[in-house]
Write a protein that holds these residues in place. Structure first.
Motif, PDB file in Angstrom:
ATOM      1  N   CYS A  71       8.881 -21.358  10.120  1.00  0.00           N
ATOM      2  CA  CYS A  71       7.828 -22.005   9.355  1.00  0.00           C
ATOM      3  C   CYS A  71       6.708 -22.521  10.259  1.00  0.00           C
ATOM      4  N   VAL A  72       5.480 -22.346   9.810  1.00  0.00           N
ATOM      5  CA  VAL A  72       4.288 -22.869  10.479  1.00  0.00           C
ATOM      6  C   VAL A  72       3.506 -23.680   9.454  1.00  0.00           C
ATOM      7  N   ALA A  73       3.095 -24.888   9.826  1.00  0.00           N
ATOM      8  CA  ALA A  73       2.371 -25.758   8.892  1.00  0.00           C
ATOM      9  C   ALA A  73       0.975 -25.215   8.602  1.00  0.00           C
ATOM     10  N   SER A  74       0.517 -25.447   7.381  1.00  0.00           N
ATOM     11  CA  SER A  74      -0.839 -25.074   6.941  1.00  0.00           C
ATOM     12  C   SER A  74      -1.158 -23.612   7.248  1.00  0.00           C
ATOM     13  N   SER A  75      -0.257 -22.739   6.858  1.00  0.00           N
ATOM     14  CA  SER A  75      -0.466 -21.320   7.136  1.00  0.00           C
ATOM     15  C   SER A  75      -0.029 -20.484   5.931  1.00  0.00           C
ATOM     16  N   THR A  76      -0.508 -19.247   5.893  1.00  0.00           N
ATOM     17  CA  THR A  76      -0.147 -18.323   4.821  1.00  0.00           C
ATOM     18  C   THR A  76       0.656 -17.170   5.400  1.00  0.00           C
ATOM     19  N   ARG A  77       1.835 -16.963   4.858  1.00  0.00           N
ATOM     20  CA  ARG A  77       2.692 -15.858   5.263  1.00  0.00           C
ATOM     21  C   ARG A  77       2.524 -14.723   4.268  1.00  0.00           C
ATOM     22  N   GLN A  78       2.196 -13.544   4.770  1.00  0.00           N
ATOM     23  CA  GLN A  78       2.029 -12.380   3.910  1.00  0.00           C
ATOM     24  C   GLN A  78       3.201 -11.438   4.105  1.00  0.00           C
ATOM     25  N   THR A  79       3.916 -11.151   3.021  1.00  0.00           N
ATOM     26  CA  THR A  79       5.101 -10.302   3.055  1.00  0.00           C
ATOM     27  C   THR A  79       4.865  -9.078   2.190  1.00  0.00           C
ATOM     28  N   GLU A  80       4.957  -7.901   2.780  1.00  0.00           N
ATOM     29  CA  GLU A  80       4.779  -6.676   2.002  1.00  0.00           C
ATOM     30  C   GLU A  80       6.104  -6.262   1.377  1.00  0.00           C
ATOM     31  N   ILE A  81       6.080  -5.975   0.083  1.00  0.00           N
ATOM     32  CA  ILE A  81       7.269  -5.507  -0.618  1.00  0.00           C
ATOM     33  C   ILE A  81       7.457  -4.016  -0.328  1.00  0.00           C
ATOM     34  N   PRO A  82       8.630  -3.607   0.148  1.00  0.00           N
ATOM     35  CA  PRO A  82       8.858  -2.187   0.443  1.00  0.00           C
ATOM     36  C   PRO A  82       8.708  -1.314  -0.801  1.00  0.00           C
ATOM     37  N   LYS A  83       8.147  -0.149  -0.613  1.00  0.00           N
ATOM     38  CA  LYS A  83       7.951   0.780  -1.720  1.00  0.00           C
ATOM     39  C   LYS A  83       9.149   1.716  -1.850  1.00  0.00           C
ATOM     40  N   GLY A  84       9.312   2.278  -3.059  1.00  0.00           N
ATOM     41  CA  GLY A  84      10.363   3.261  -3.273  1.00  0.00           C
ATOM     42  C   GLY A  84      11.110   3.074  -4.568  1.00  0.00           C
ATOM     43  N   ASN A  85      11.602   1.840  -4.804  1.00  0.00           N
ATOM     44  CA  ASN A  85      12.379   1.548  -6.005  1.00  0.00           C
ATOM     45  C   ASN A  85      11.695   0.473  -6.836  1.00  0.00           C
ATOM     46  N   ILE A 231       8.635  -3.776 -11.839  1.00  0.00           N
ATOM     47  CA  ILE A 231       7.444  -3.061 -11.403  1.00  0.00           C
ATOM     48  C   ILE A 231       7.830  -1.821 -10.607  1.00  0.00           C
ATOM     49  N   ASP A 232       7.178  -0.703 -10.918  1.00  0.00           N
ATOM     50  CA  ASP A 232       7.348   0.542 -10.178  1.00  0.00           C
ATOM     51  C   ASP A 232       6.501   0.451  -8.908  1.00  0.00           C
ATOM     52  N   THR A 233       7.142   0.262  -7.766  1.00  0.00           N
ATOM     53  CA  THR A 233       6.415   0.038  -6.514  1.00  0.00           C
ATOM     54  C   THR A 233       5.648   1.275  -6.050  1.00  0.00           C
ATOM     55  N   THR A 234       6.023   2.449  -6.543  1.00  0.00           N
ATOM     56  CA  THR A 234       5.357   3.672  -6.079  1.00  0.00           C
ATOM     57  C   THR A 234       3.973   3.850  -6.703  1.00  0.00           C
ATOM     58  N   LYS A 235       3.619   3.029  -7.680  1.00  0.00           N
ATOM     59  CA  LYS A 235       2.316   3.153  -8.330  1.00  0.00           C
ATOM     60  C   LYS A 235       1.183   2.528  -7.515  1.00  0.00           C
ATOM     61  N   TYR A 236       1.545   1.785  -6.470  1.00  0.00           N
ATOM     62  CA  TYR A 236       0.542   1.004  -5.762  1.00  0.00           C
ATOM     63  C   TYR A 236       0.556   1.322  -4.270  1.00  0.00           C
ATOM     64  N   GLY A 237      -0.617   1.142  -3.652  1.00  0.00           N
ATOM     65  CA  GLY A 237      -0.709   1.365  -2.213  1.00  0.00           C
ATOM     66  C   GLY A 237       0.135   0.374  -1.439  1.00  0.00           C
ATOM     67  N   ARG A 238       0.107  -0.889  -1.874  1.00  0.00           N
ATOM     68  CA  ARG A 238       0.955  -1.928  -1.301  1.00  0.00           C
ATOM     69  C   ARG A 238       0.990  -3.110  -2.253  1.00  0.00           C
ATOM     70  N   ILE A 239       2.073  -3.884  -2.170  1.00  0.00           N
ATOM     71  CA  ILE A 239       2.239  -5.108  -2.944  1.00  0.00           C
ATOM     72  C   ILE A 239       2.586  -6.208  -1.949  1.00  0.00           C
ATOM     73  N   ASP A 240       1.859  -7.328  -2.002  1.00  0.00           N
ATOM     74  CA  ASP A 240       2.050  -8.397  -1.024  1.00  0.00           C
ATOM     75  C   ASP A 240       2.347  -9.725  -1.696  1.00  0.00           C
ATOM     76  N   ILE A 241       3.313 -10.436  -1.124  1.00  0.00           N
ATOM     77  CA  ILE A 241       3.608 -11.822  -1.488  1.00  0.00           C
ATOM     78  C   ILE A 241       2.921 -12.716  -0.466  1.00  0.00           C
ATOM     79  N   LYS A 242       2.180 -13.713  -0.925  1.00  0.00           N
ATOM     80  CA  LYS A 242       1.497 -14.626  -0.023  1.00  0.00           C
ATOM     81  C   LYS A 242       1.967 -16.053  -0.309  1.00  0.00           C
ATOM     82  N   THR A 243       2.540 -16.692   0.701  1.00  0.00           N
ATOM     83  CA  THR A 243       3.069 -18.039   0.570  1.00  0.00           C
ATOM     84  C   THR A 243       2.343 -18.961   1.531  1.00  0.00           C
TER      85      THR A 243
END
Length: 267
Positions: A71-85, A231-243
């Motif tokens: 964890c880092v204070a006052s920061s945004t973590r970007q996590t890419e969801i793997p594609k395929g399923n 969600i069908d992950t193959t429909k998109y170039g990438r999907i990202d979670i930002k926390t």
């Protein structure tokens, strides 16, 4: 679920792998005793159906850790969801003993195709309200903990509705419940002994609460219009979670993201 379960008949030698470290004593802010000779037990429960095993299974649900970071204070973590399923949801860990959960989820969003559009963009108060709506059934927890006088422990639920314990020491007098801060969701309990500071003693806790407050689960099928299984992950170039974390967050913890995917039968 008679449509989505793991069909064990398709595998010749299924195995369960457990990784542990007997020397590690601190986990997610909680300190435990080390075991010099740990003994790990495992068991299997079989589901036996009167009419035989279900046929034509569509697949099974697989939980996968897709990110783990310090964890880092006052920061945004970007996590890419793997594609395929197809992804049906994910759990965002927000865990450190005796720390406020909103520090970890000050802001949370899910974006598609490098931010071309968002499925949601929430602050913590909104997430808290959604959790109560999505999961109205009470969470029940039972576990054992060694305790000493006046040292709080985390009950692991948000908005505790009930709790109690049995103790190994008859000198135990009372358990005192406390809500953390103004958010009313970090429930802790302290123990008091006769004559002041007493010895450490084991407590068997039974706890009921609104939700497991240090993990937020985002059921994507509740948001999207793509059907029951997310969600069908193959429909998109990438999907990202930002926390985004707050400036007050503890940097002593690791945060995790665990996603649930639908794996078709045969894969």
């Amino acid at each position: 679920d008679l449509e989505y379960m793991l069909d064990m008949e398709r595998y010749s030698n299924p195995q369960l792998r457990i990784t542990y470290n007997a020397d590690q004593t601190t986990v997610d802010g909680e300190t435990y005793n080390a075991s010099a000779s740990p003994y790990v037990r495992s068991g299997v429960e079989g589901l036996i159906m009167r009419d035989g095993a279900p046929k034509n299974l569509k697949g099974y649900i697989k939980s996968t850790e897709i990110d783990n970071w310090s964890c880092v204070a006052s920061s945004t973590r970007q996590t890419e969801i793997p594609k395929g399923n197809d992804i049906i949801g994910y759990m965002q860990g927000s865990r450190y003993s005796d720390d406020k959960m909103p520090y970890w989820l000050e802001h949370h969003e899910l974006t598609f195709d490098n931010g071309a559009w968002q499925l949601y963009d929430h602050e913590y108060e909104r997430i808290k309200a959604l959790e109560a709506m999505w999961f109205p059934r009470e969470v029940n927890i039972r576990y054992r903990k060694d305790m000493v006088t006046a040292k709080p422990i985390d009950l692991c639920v948000g908005v505790c509705n009930k709790y109690g314990s049995t103790a190994s020491n008859e000198g135990n007098l009372k358990l005192q419940l406390a809500h953390e801060g103004t958010w009313n969701i970090q429930d802790t309990v302290c123990v008091a002994h006769a004559g002041g500071a007493g010895p450490m003693c084991a407590h068997e806790f039974y706890i009921g609460g609104q939700f497991p407050h240090q993990n937020c689960y985002f059921p994507l099928h509740k948001y999207s219009g793509e059907g029951e299984f997310g969600i069908d992950t193959t429909k998109y170039g990438r999907i990202d979670i930002k926390t985004t974390t707050s400036s007050s967050v503890s940097t002593s913890a690791n945060l995790q993201t665990v996603a649930e995917f639908v794996i078709p039968t045969g894969e």
